[in-house]
Design an enzyme around this catalytic site. Sequence first.
Site, PDB file in Angstrom:
ATOM      1  N   TRP A   1       0.815  -1.208   0.000  1.00 40.28           N
ATOM      2  CA  TRP A   1       0.000   0.000   0.000  1.00 40.28           C
ATOM      3  C   TRP A   1       0.847   1.254   0.000  1.00 40.28           C
ATOM      4  O   TRP A   1       0.566   2.210  -0.736  1.00 40.28           O
ATOM      5  CB  TRP A   1      -1.023  -0.012   1.143  1.00 40.28           C
ATOM      6  CG  TRP A   1      -2.100  -1.004   0.833  1.00 40.28           C
ATOM      7  CD1 TRP A   1      -2.280  -2.227   1.400  1.00 40.28           C
ATOM      8  CD2 TRP A   1      -3.083  -0.890  -0.203  1.00 40.28           C
ATOM      9  NE1 TRP A   1      -3.326  -2.872   0.793  1.00 40.28           N
ATOM     10  CE2 TRP A   1      -3.840  -2.076  -0.192  1.00 40.28           C
ATOM     11  CE3 TRP A   1      -3.405   0.095  -1.129  1.00 40.28           C
ATOM     12  CZ2 TRP A   1      -4.898  -2.309  -1.082  1.00 40.28           C
ATOM     13  CZ3 TRP A   1      -4.454  -0.124  -2.018  1.00 40.28           C
ATOM     14  CH2 TRP A   1      -5.190  -1.323  -1.979  1.00 40.28           C
TER      15      TRP A   1
ATOM     16  N   ASP B   1      -1.772   6.485   6.604  1.00 37.49           N
ATOM     17  CA  ASP B   1      -2.841   5.620   6.087  1.00 37.49           C
ATOM     18  C   ASP B   1      -3.145   4.584   7.161  1.00 37.49           C
ATOM     19  O   ASP B   1      -2.357   3.671   7.398  1.00 37.49           O
ATOM     20  CB  ASP B   1      -2.381   4.936   4.794  1.00 37.49           C
ATOM     21  CG  ASP B   1      -3.454   4.012   4.230  1.00 37.49           C
ATOM     22  OD1 ASP B   1      -4.514   3.825   4.864  1.00 37.49           O
ATOM     23  OD2 ASP B   1      -3.222   3.448   3.130  1.00 37.49           O
TER      24      ASP B   1
ATOM     25  N   LYS C   1     -12.797  -1.541   6.140  1.00 43.30           N
ATOM     26  CA  LYS C   1     -12.101  -2.577   6.881  1.00 43.30           C
ATOM     27  C   LYS C   1     -12.544  -2.591   8.336  1.00 43.30           C
ATOM     28  O   LYS C   1     -13.054  -3.578   8.837  1.00 43.30           O
ATOM     29  CB  LYS C   1     -10.593  -2.369   6.734  1.00 43.30           C
ATOM     30  CG  LYS C   1     -10.176  -2.563   5.263  1.00 43.30           C
ATOM     31  CD  LYS C   1      -8.836  -1.974   4.919  1.00 43.30           C
ATOM     32  CE  LYS C   1      -8.603  -1.966   3.425  1.00 43.30           C
ATOM     33  NZ  LYS C   1      -8.516  -3.297   2.786  1.00 43.30           N
TER      34      LYS C   1
END
Lengths: 365, 365
Positions: free
Chosen positions: A102, A177, A201
């Site tokens: 990511w 993040d 999530k």
Amino acid sequence: MSRVWNFSAGPAALPEEVLRQAAEEMLDWHGAGMGVMEMSHRGKEFISIAEQAEADLRELLAVPADYRVLFMQGGAIAENAIIPLNLLGERDTADYVLTGSWSVKSAKEAARYGKVNLAASAEASGWTSVPVLESWQLSADPAYLFVCTNETIGGVEYAADPDLARIGRAEVPVVADMSSHILSRVIDVSRYGLIFGGAQKNIGPAGLTIVIVREDLLGRASPHCPTAFDYKTVAEAGSMYNTPPTYAIYIAGLVFQWLKRQGGVAAMEARNIAKARLLYDYLDGSDFYENRIDPVCRSRMNVPFFLKNEALNDAFLTGAREAGLLQLKGHKSVGGMRASIYNAMPIEGVAALVDYLKTFAARHG
Amino acid sequence: MSRVWNFSAGPAALPEEVLRQAAEEMLDWHGAGMGVMEMSHRGKEFISIAEQAEADLRELLAVPADYRVLFMQGGAIAENAIIPLNLLGERDTADYVLTGSWSVKSAKEAARYGKVNLAASAEASGWTSVPVLESWQLSADPAYLFVCTNETIGGVEYAADPDLARIGRAEVPVVADMSSHILSRVIDVSRYGLIFGGAQKNIGPAGLTIVIVREDLLGRASPHCPTAFDYKTVAEAGSMYNTPPTYAIYIAGLVFQWLKRQGGVAAMEARNIAKARLLYDYLDGSDFYENRIDPVCRSRMNVPFFLKNEALNDAFLTGAREAGLLQLKGHKSVGGMRASIYNAMPIEGVAALVDYLKTFAARHG
């Protein structure tokens, strides 16, 4: 079928209580004569829902008063562009810490808008560890330092908030993040300039992005930044410059209320520690399975693991499905298995997984 | 409270059948053991939902094979930037037709990315009419011609698809904001290069943007376009470059199936004509109310009207609410009242509104 144990990395399991309430209120919210999906975002009913959601999120994370909470769209991937478009300002460089898929993707997108300085990278470890704060090499005057504090695919997590004061760089805003571990543990928001996460999530439905941003970082957007993604515009409009994803905000709000009923983030952190320990301890004690991540940075949310005999992978997944344990296949870039055990996964689900791991190992070991 | 008649301009009323099905499937979709909100977007269950939604939308609008259907985020307002970022390409100009608030906003945003030529404007009419196709003054070589085919706030609608061949400019792609009337009438998709709309008016929940784009327009994105909003990237990834707004796509899919059960778009258009006629005919015959829009371009979806004695506005709205008729207040930029009567509003709801209009006029006239 009855409800399964759903180990999806995201979109992921939601608390059953939340889903039941949403189903009950689908046609008529609190006597309004309409469901939440049907409400004008400018009507008093929805405004009360959005305000309550923000207030609860602020309470859960102890968000300081000089931070704004934004409800946006586009997910973490869109933020990879929206962040440099908003924060580079007159500077030309941003610093990135690479810890896995990511953050690599984030840095690559940022490089389309400015110069990216790689402050640190765990690539040499095969993404099985994270670079310690003291090893980060910041550039002279970066607009911000970007870090993905939990990598969903690799299963690594920084155990503590990054405190740049410890390396003499307190002036650099940290952009984090937190998509896959926000609200899973107590954090000190003041350590960050900006925190963001896709909701799908640990919060709620896909399609909602949460951004928590320090006020002094607003107002630096590039002329190329779409107005709908200019943090200052979004903040000044109370996240209603464009029509927000109203139903996703409502579900997130129900999740926040559920979290408060669970005792808040500190209580949830204690449960997450216990859940992760149950699973990692079993994997570590087993000759049949393995987790390859450095124990100091194992994610409490995303637990990748391998069968030592990978020829058994298909049989493992088939058996898991029959036992009501779903979505355990690892990400294609890593292989093996992955169990995502977000807030909504109770310890009973992790125990059921460990039972299955034991049974399968005994049968095939 | 029982269900009300909800005249919101968006987010707006949804078919009760759709909401009932969504509520029933909230915890367990088709025996999957999980709800749609909890499904990985890459799992076979959700992929089947997204594929069915796209197939149904294609069938309903008879989308030709050389057009791609994209499920995006950010709403129509974000598209105001995403469109020039994707379509200007090597050209420097785009042509805009101004018909009211939304197209003005679209043109203003586009001017941040390139040169905007005002091909036509209805401003001189006070936005009560639309410039006829024959009056449009296109520039020499525009990247596209933008038109908002139905203005939600002003209540004007083009009665036919714009056919640029009629003015000798068939080569220019028409980009149409159809947010507030998509699926309300039969259209010829081949007349357009790109059609887009926020879902929250005539399709489903806020947070989903539908884009239907001709394939030859893909691949022109500016280097400043966030990757998540590059149409080519989105198309190649089957709208899964980033995690799509899965639940909103599911609800949109249920609405598409409901539309098919209603007989499709042609049948819906016939109902919408009847609904609009019922309301406009009453307004036109009344001395108490008025609609100020040129009859040739009155919107079938959004009907703004005024009480001739505006001192009665508050009493009107209070009485409407007591009669179970909600969200009738006009947009602040227009004033007066507005009834949005999208696909999900049955003629019984319009009849109830007309009954109330009569009763109120009789009492106060």
